[in-house]
Design a protein around this motif. Structure first.
Motif, mmCIF file in Angstrom:
data_model
loop_
_atom_site.group_PDB
_atom_site.id
_atom_site.type_symbol
_atom_site.label_atom_id
_atom_site.label_comp_id
_atom_site.label_asym_id
_atom_site.label_seq_id
_atom_site.Cartn_x
_atom_site.Cartn_y
_atom_site.Cartn_z
ATOM 1 N N GLN A 34 0.781 -1.538 0.415
ATOM 2 C CA GLN A 34 0.046 0.318 -0.219
ATOM 3 C C GLN A 34 1.216 1.628 0.332
ATOM 4 O OE1 GLN A 34 -4.351 0.293 0.943
ATOM 5 N NE2 GLN A 34 -3.647 -1.149 -0.884
ATOM 6 N N VAL B 4 1.344 4.616 5.274
ATOM 7 C CA VAL B 4 0.125 4.536 4.723
ATOM 8 C C VAL B 4 -1.249 4.997 5.385
ATOM 9 C CG1 VAL B 4 -1.740 2.387 4.341
ATOM 10 C CG2 VAL B 4 0.729 2.427 3.940
ATOM 11 N N GLU C 92 -4.196 7.667 3.367
ATOM 12 C CA GLU C 92 -5.410 7.159 3.752
ATOM 13 C C GLU C 92 -6.343 8.364 3.587
ATOM 14 O OE1 GLU C 92 -5.943 3.073 5.496
ATOM 15 O OE2 GLU C 92 -5.455 4.632 6.998
ATOM 16 N N PRO D 229 -8.786 0.613 2.026
ATOM 17 C CA PRO D 229 -7.540 0.338 0.829
ATOM 18 C C PRO D 229 -7.293 1.782 -0.284
ATOM 19 C CG PRO D 229 -9.322 -1.461 1.655
ATOM 20 C CD PRO D 229 -9.952 -0.278 1.949
ATOM 21 N N LEU D 230 -6.657 1.530 -0.141
ATOM 22 C CA LEU D 230 -5.660 2.829 -1.217
ATOM 23 C C LEU D 230 -6.632 2.440 -2.562
ATOM 24 C CD1 LEU D 230 -2.266 3.482 0.429
ATOM 25 C CD2 LEU D 230 -4.536 4.945 0.531
#
Length: 397
Positions: free
Chosen positions: A37, A244, A248, A268-269
């Motif tokens: 990610q 991460v 987000e 989730p990206l």
């Protein structure tokens, strides 16, 4: 105390909480999914084919890039303390180099660089800053890189974007190595550097002489591992987890205001939403910087650099040291200059997702400090001008 120095920047609570979760082992599927990610987010942010994360400050990445990408001779551009560092790295590794040096408020031009390249065909690498944070100077790296490549398509361009990455869009079309650091716009603690790499840089790394690559900073070794979502050596796991979380938050800016994005749940990206989120983040930072500068002008204060960067506002003032001290008394910590301009400028940070009410408070603290020092009477003009400019309110509306 409000931290408004140009790095390290404040870390939002949600990023701190994400880094406070139980420690993960870096050789596990759980951490590999987090690492994947982080790589996705960096590729979107940098717009480059490959990225690396190193457990080092930005200087470590500068040294690693220079030693592995420069094969013949370096042309280093020095418009400040951090530009000088390229030459120091070259000297430490006995890399032949020449330097173009300018006053710290003055950017170098593409024409000057082209003249240096024509005068010395042995130069195969140019190293410079996107934003020279010593004096808040923005160099026109994109134009310089484009024109240098037009003259010599094989030349390598290494750009230190430590105080520009995540602040504004950077056209990396003609840049081969773009360097960043965790403690700036990403709003993380210090300790991790970021490198974006072009296809040309990747080709040179594959042909790199082993003695130049070293061991710990070997890009070839790290690429082999990081493409598998692991690292050659122990990863800065906590910082990568925080990175991460930063992505987000950026992603949430695609359809949420800043206040909500900072509190958004983990998700989730998504590449498209990340791109939209960065557009929103860049627009916010630009509006913040420009509103600050309108407020500074209303207070009869002048910027130091001839070409100011969006990452910070560097203000020239004979009483800079006294102003900084007075601002601390109002709960705001801004930065001095570097070296010979330490006490002749002070710098207000715009990196990271700074909320308007915090930036407005800084302007008020500055105006109160000027009044305390008998440099200007307080009338609230600075804060009023900032708010009108930031929110686009016409005067008298």
């Amino acid at each position: 105390m409000l931290l408004f120095t140009p790095g390290p920047t404040p870390t939002p609570e949600s990023i701190r909480q994400s880094m406070a979760t139980p420690t993960l082992h870096h050789r596990t599927p759980e951490f590999e999914s987090i690492f994947a990610q982080a790589r996705l987010g960096l590729k979107v942010m940098l717009g480059m084919p490959e990225v690396l994360m190193l457990a080092s400050s930005g200087t470590g990445a500068m040294e690693a890039a220079l030693t592995q990408l420069c094969k013949s001779k370096l042309l280093s551009i020095s418009c400040g303390k951090f530009g000088q560092r390229w030459g120091k790295i070259a000297q430490a590794h006995a890399i032949p180099h020449t330097e173009i040096a300018r006053e710290w408020d003055t950017p170098v031009s593409a024409q000057e660089i082209l003249e240096a390249l024509r005068a010395d065909e042995s130069i195969d690498t140019i190293a410079l800053q996107v934003c020279e944070s010593a004096g808040g100077l923005r160099l026109d790296v994109e134009s310089i890189a484009r024109e240098a490549k037009a003259l010599n398509r094989d030349i390598i361009i290494i750009a230190d974007a430590i105080t520009a990455m995540g602040v504004e869009p950077i056209d990396t079309t003609h840049i081969d190595a773009l360097i960043g650091g965790s403690q700036k716009a990403c709003m993380l603690p210090p300790g991790m550097s970021i490198i974006g790499l072009s296809q040309m840089a990747l080709g040179r790394i594959e042909r790199s002489a082993p003695w130049r690559a070293g061991l710990y900073f070997s890009f070839a070794q790290e690429l082999k591992n990081q493409r598998k979502n692991t690292t050659a050596w122990t990863a800065p796991t906590t910082l990568i987890i925080g990175l991460v979380r930063y992505f987000e938050i950026i992603q949430a800016l695609a359809d949420s205001p800043l206040e909500s994005a900072l509190l958004t749940p983990s998700a989730p990206l998504d590449e498209k939403r990340l791109e939209q989120g960065f557009q929103a983040a860049y627009a916010h930072t630009k509006a913040l910087a420009l509103a600050t500068r309108e407020a500074l002008a209303a207070l009869s204060l002048s910027l130091y650099p001839k070409s100011p960067a969006l990452a910070m506002s560097a203000i020239a003032h004979a009483e800079s040291a006294s102003i900084r001290k007075a601002m601390k008394g109002f709960g705001v910590n801004v930065a001095a200059g570097q070296d010979h301009i330490k006490d002749s400028i002070f710098r207000i940070n715009h990196m990271g997702l700074i909320q308007a009410y915090e930036a407005s408070f800084v302007i008020n603290a500055l105006e109160l400090s000027l009044a305390k020092l008998n440099l200007r009477s307080f009338d609230g003009r600075g804060g009023a001008v900032f708010l009108r400019a930031f929110y686009g309110i016409e005067k008298g509306a």
